[in-house]
Design a protein around this motif. Structure first.
Motif, PDB file in Angstrom:
ATOM      1  N   ASN A  30      -1.505  14.644   3.436  1.00 19.95           N
ATOM      2  CA  ASN A  30      -2.792  14.759   2.757  1.00 19.95           C
ATOM      3  C   ASN A  30      -3.136  13.495   1.987  1.00 19.95           C
ATOM      4  OD1 ASN A  30      -3.792  17.612   3.105  1.00 19.95           O
ATOM      5  ND2 ASN A  30      -1.760  18.075   2.277  1.00 19.95           N
ATOM      6  N   HIS A  87      -6.993  16.504   4.738  1.00 20.06           N
ATOM      7  CA  HIS A  87      -5.950  16.441   5.769  1.00 20.06           C
ATOM      8  C   HIS A  87      -6.016  15.117   6.529  1.00 20.06           C
ATOM      9  CE1 HIS A  87      -5.060  21.013   6.471  1.00 20.06           C
ATOM     10  NE2 HIS A  87      -5.298  20.758   5.202  1.00 20.06           N
ATOM     11  N   ASP A  90      -4.128  13.265  13.260  1.00 21.00           N
ATOM     12  CA  ASP A  90      -3.191  12.458  14.053  1.00 21.00           C
ATOM     13  C   ASP A  90      -3.840  11.161  14.544  1.00 21.00           C
ATOM     14  OD1 ASP A  90      -4.740  13.486  16.173  1.00 21.00           O
ATOM     15  OD2 ASP A  90      -3.280  15.063  16.588  1.00 21.00           O
ATOM     16  N   THR A  93      -3.214   8.265  11.088  1.00 20.27           N
ATOM     17  CA  THR A  93      -1.989   8.293  10.278  1.00 20.27           C
ATOM     18  C   THR A  93      -1.644   6.904   9.731  1.00 20.27           C
ATOM     19  OG1 THR A  93      -0.668   8.057  12.313  1.00 20.27           O
ATOM     20  CG2 THR A  93      -0.953  10.281  11.456  1.00 20.27           C
ATOM     21  N   LYS A  94      -1.906   5.854  10.520  1.00 15.65           N
ATOM     22  CA  LYS A  94      -1.539   4.504  10.083  1.00 15.65           C
ATOM     23  C   LYS A  94      -2.380   4.068   8.872  1.00 15.65           C
ATOM     24  CE  LYS A  94      -0.279   0.088  12.166  1.00 15.65           C
ATOM     25  NZ  LYS A  94      -0.257  -0.654  13.444  1.00 15.65           N
ATOM     26  N   LYS A  95      -3.687   4.268   8.949  1.00 19.12           N
ATOM     27  CA  LYS A  95      -4.547   3.952   7.803  1.00 19.12           C
ATOM     28  C   LYS A  95      -4.107   4.742   6.565  1.00 19.12           C
ATOM     29  CE  LYS A  95      -8.681   2.909  10.518  1.00 19.12           C
ATOM     30  NZ  LYS A  95     -10.085   3.279  10.811  1.00 19.12           N
ATOM     31  N   HIS A  97      -1.204   5.984   5.891  1.00 16.84           N
ATOM     32  CA  HIS A  97       0.093   5.522   5.393  1.00 16.84           C
ATOM     33  C   HIS A  97      -0.054   4.329   4.450  1.00 16.84           C
ATOM     34  CE1 HIS A  97       4.358   4.686   5.297  1.00 16.84           C
ATOM     35  NE2 HIS A  97       4.109   3.430   5.620  1.00 16.84           N
ATOM     36  N   TYR A  98      -0.935   3.408   4.816  1.00 22.81           N
ATOM     37  CA  TYR A  98      -1.048   2.172   4.030  1.00 22.81           C
ATOM     38  C   TYR A  98      -1.744   2.369   2.678  1.00 22.81           C
ATOM     39  CZ  TYR A  98       1.370  -0.848   7.239  1.00 22.81           C
ATOM     40  OH  TYR A  98       2.359  -1.446   7.981  1.00 22.81           O
ATOM     41  N   SER A 100      -0.409   3.935   0.544  1.00 24.15           N
ATOM     42  CA  SER A 100       0.741   3.988  -0.364  1.00 24.15           C
ATOM     43  C   SER A 100       1.126   2.604  -0.898  1.00 24.15           C
ATOM     44  CB  SER A 100       1.943   4.630   0.332  1.00 24.15           C
ATOM     45  OG  SER A 100       2.343   3.865   1.463  1.00 24.15           O
ATOM     46  N   ALA A 101       0.491   1.543  -0.403  1.00 21.43           N
ATOM     47  CA  ALA A 101       0.777   0.201  -0.925  1.00 21.43           C
ATOM     48  C   ALA A 101       0.321   0.105  -2.383  1.00 21.43           C
ATOM     49  CB  ALA A 101       0.068  -0.851  -0.074  1.00 21.43           C
ATOM     50  N   LYS A 102       1.024  -0.725  -3.167  1.00 21.82           N
ATOM     51  CA  LYS A 102       0.695  -0.839  -4.595  1.00 21.82           C
ATOM     52  C   LYS A 102      -0.458  -1.810  -4.814  1.00 21.82           C
ATOM     53  CE  LYS A 102       5.418   0.277  -5.833  1.00 21.82           C
ATOM     54  NZ  LYS A 102       6.722  -0.184  -6.307  1.00 21.82           N
ATOM     55  N   PHE A 103      -1.650  -1.390  -4.483  1.00 26.14           N
ATOM     56  CA  PHE A 103      -2.834  -2.212  -4.709  1.00 26.14           C
ATOM     57  C   PHE A 103      -3.120  -2.283  -6.213  1.00 26.14           C
ATOM     58  CE2 PHE A 103      -3.605  -0.301  -0.466  1.00 26.14           C
ATOM     59  CZ  PHE A 103      -3.699  -1.464   0.279  1.00 26.14           C
ATOM     60  N   LYS A 112      -9.624  -1.199   1.722  1.00 24.75           N
ATOM     61  CA  LYS A 112      -8.467  -1.927   2.260  1.00 24.75           C
ATOM     62  C   LYS A 112      -7.880  -1.246   3.495  1.00 24.75           C
ATOM     63  CE  LYS A 112      -7.804  -5.491  -0.447  1.00 24.75           C
ATOM     64  NZ  LYS A 112      -7.868  -6.857   0.133  1.00 24.75           N
ATOM     65  N   CYS A 113      -7.963   0.077   3.546  1.00 23.77           N
ATOM     66  CA  CYS A 113      -7.294   0.809   4.629  1.00 23.77           C
ATOM     67  C   CYS A 113      -8.264   1.325   5.685  1.00 23.77           C
ATOM     68  CB  CYS A 113      -6.467   1.961   4.053  1.00 23.77           C
ATOM     69  SG  CYS A 113      -5.167   1.370   2.953  1.00 23.77           S
ATOM     70  N   ASN A 187       7.923   7.866   5.921  1.00 20.78           N
ATOM     71  CA  ASN A 187       7.376   6.917   6.883  1.00 20.78           C
ATOM     72  C   ASN A 187       7.103   7.456   8.278  1.00 20.78           C
ATOM     73  OD1 ASN A 187       9.491   5.461   4.962  1.00 20.78           O
ATOM     74  ND2 ASN A 187       7.895   3.997   5.464  1.00 20.78           N
TER      75      ASN A 187
ATOM     76  N   TYR B 198       6.100   4.116  10.276  1.00 19.29           N
ATOM     77  CA  TYR B 198       5.450   2.902   9.773  1.00 19.29           C
ATOM     78  C   TYR B 198       6.328   2.310   8.681  1.00 19.29           C
ATOM     79  CZ  TYR B 198       1.507   5.145  12.097  1.00 19.29           C
ATOM     80  OH  TYR B 198       0.713   5.758  13.018  1.00 19.29           O
ATOM     81  N   ALA B 201       4.856   0.229   2.841  1.00 18.40           N
ATOM     82  CA  ALA B 201       3.537  -0.423   2.797  1.00 18.40           C
ATOM     83  C   ALA B 201       3.433  -1.405   1.630  1.00 18.40           C
ATOM     84  CB  ALA B 201       2.452   0.636   2.689  1.00 18.40           C
ATOM     85  N   PHE B 209      -6.877  -2.830  10.804  1.00 15.38           N
ATOM     86  CA  PHE B 209      -7.346  -1.472  11.139  1.00 15.38           C
ATOM     87  C   PHE B 209      -8.636  -1.601  11.915  1.00 15.38           C
ATOM     88  CE2 PHE B 209      -5.177  -0.802   6.955  1.00 15.38           C
ATOM     89  CZ  PHE B 209      -4.093  -0.103   7.443  1.00 15.38           C
TER      90      PHE B 209
END
Lengths: 210, 210
Positions: A30, A87, A90, A93-95, A97-98, A100-103, A112-113, A187, B198, B201, B209
Motif C-alpha cells: 500500500n 493499493h 502489479d 510495483t517499481k515506482k 518501491h522507490y 521508500s528512498a529518503k528524499f 520523483k517516482c 524488496n 528491487y 532505494a 520511470f
C-alpha cells in the motif's frame, strides 16, 4: 534449515533483517498519501496495513515515529488528521518501491517516482491516481508498542473507492481483478492469483479432505 | 464505486464485513498452533500476523479474546506461553480454512481438518507438518486495542524452519518457491507469483520511470 533464537541473534544483521521481514508471509503493498499544513504532498510505501474492525471500519498500520522516511507520513498525519491508503497494482510495483528512498522533506515522492496525486473535494490528503483501490481515512488513535518503539496508527475509513468489476454483490473484493500486488520482506513483490472462495466454516458441514 | 463513511455504515452487515475485511489488501495465511495444559492441541487460521521487529525478532497477531473460535488459541497461549505460526501453502488452503469452524474445545482441529501436528523436542506447542515455513514463539506481551476490544499479541521467535530452496543467501525468502498462500477477506485464497526484487532505494539512484 532450522534456526533457533540464538542462531537468529548471531546472523549477520542484513540477513537477519531480510529473513525476519519475510517470515510473517505475504504482506499488502500500500501507498500511504499525506500532506503537511503547507500543502506539500507525501507518498510512501507501507506493508503493515492491517484490518482492525468493520463497524466502525478501522484500519491500522505500524510506523516508527522516529524513523527517517515514514517520519514525514507520521508528522503529516499528526498535523492534518487525514491520510489515504492506496493499493499498489502489479503494474507499478517499481515506482511504488522507490517511494521508500529518503528524499528531502520538500521533495515530492509523487513527482520523483512517476506517480500522480489525485484529490477528492473536501478531503485534504492526496490519493494515488494509478491505484485502483483507494481509501481515505481520519486518524483516530496511535498505540505505542513499547517493545520496539513503533506505533500502531489507527484510522477510520471516510472514503472507499473500488472498481465495479472487482467488487462482488456479497462484498468480496477480487484482488486479482483489481491487479493488487503483495510484498515479501522489504524488496520483493508478488502478483496475486485467486485460488478459490470457501464458505463460512461450520463444524457439521465439513467437506471430505483427502 | 465510491462509498462514503455514511454509505459504509448503511451497508447490509455481511456485505460491509466482507468489503472492509478485504480492503487492506492481501493478508498472510497462517495457522496458529497451541496447546492447553492437558496437552490438547489446537490449530486455527489467522490472517493478521504482522512483522514488528527484527532484533529482537518479534511477530504480532490480532485476536478477539472474547471471540468464540480464537478463544482457545488465546486461552492456550495465556496458559502455556508458547505457540506456533505456520504458513498455509496453496496446496491445503481448504483444510486450513475449515479450522475456523467453531469446534468444541475438546475436538482437535488437526484431526477434523486432515492436518498433522508435529512437535519439536523441548517446545510445547504443535507445528503443522503440512506447512513448509514454521515458526515457534514465546508470548511476550498483549496490547489491548480498546477501540474495538481486540488485542495485539506479541511473541518472540524461538524456532524458525524454512526450506533451503526458498531461502536465498541474503535472507530473502521466496514465497512462490515455499508455495505460501495469501488471504483476502475471510474466505478468499490466493497463490503468489513473484514479480521481482528491487534494490534498497536511494534518492540519487532512481531508475527511469516511464
Amino acid at each position: 534449515m532450522h534456526y533457533t533464537k540464538k542462531d537468529i541473534e548471531e546472523l549477520e544483521r542484513v540477513k537477519r533483517l531480510n529473513i525476519i521481514n519475510s517470515i510473517s508471509g505475504i504482506k499488502p503493498a500500500n501507498l500511504i498519501g499525506s500532506v503537511d499544513n503547507k500543502g506539500n504532498a507525501n507518498v510512501a510505501i507501507f506493508s503493515s496495513v492491517v484490518h482492525l474492525g468493520s463497524s466502525p471500519a478501522l484500519l491500522g498500520f505500524v510506523i516508527r515515529p522516529t524513523g527517517e522516511v515514514p517520519r514525514n507520513t507520521y508528522d503529516n498525519i499528526m498535523a492534518t488528521d487525514k491520510y489515504t491508503i492506496n493499493h499498489v497494482t502489479d503494474g507499478f510495483t517499481k515506482k511504488a518501491h522507490y517511494t521508500s528512498a529518503k528524499f528531502d522533506k520538500d521533495v515530492s515522492e509523487f513527482e520523483k517516482c512517476g506517480l500522480t496525486p489525485e484529490y477528492l473535494e473536501g478531503f485534504k490528503a492526496p490519493f494515488v491516481k494509478e491505484s485502483k483501490i483507494k481509501i481515505g481515512l481520519t486518524f483516530k488513535e496511535g498505540i505505542p508498542i513499547k517493545l520496539n518503539g513503533t506505533m500502531l496508527m489507527i484510522g477510520e475509513i471516510e472514503h472507499l473507492i473500488v472498481p465495479d468489476e472487482a467488487l462482488a454483490k456479497n462484498g468480496y473484493i477480487n484482488l486479482s481483478t483489481a491487479s493488487t500486488a503483495g510484498i515479501s520482506g522489504l524488496n520483493s513483490y508478488y502478483q496475486l492469483n485467486k485460488i478459490d472462495d470457501y464458505p463460512y466454516a461450520r463444524p457439521h458441514e465439513l467437506p471430505e479432505f483427502n
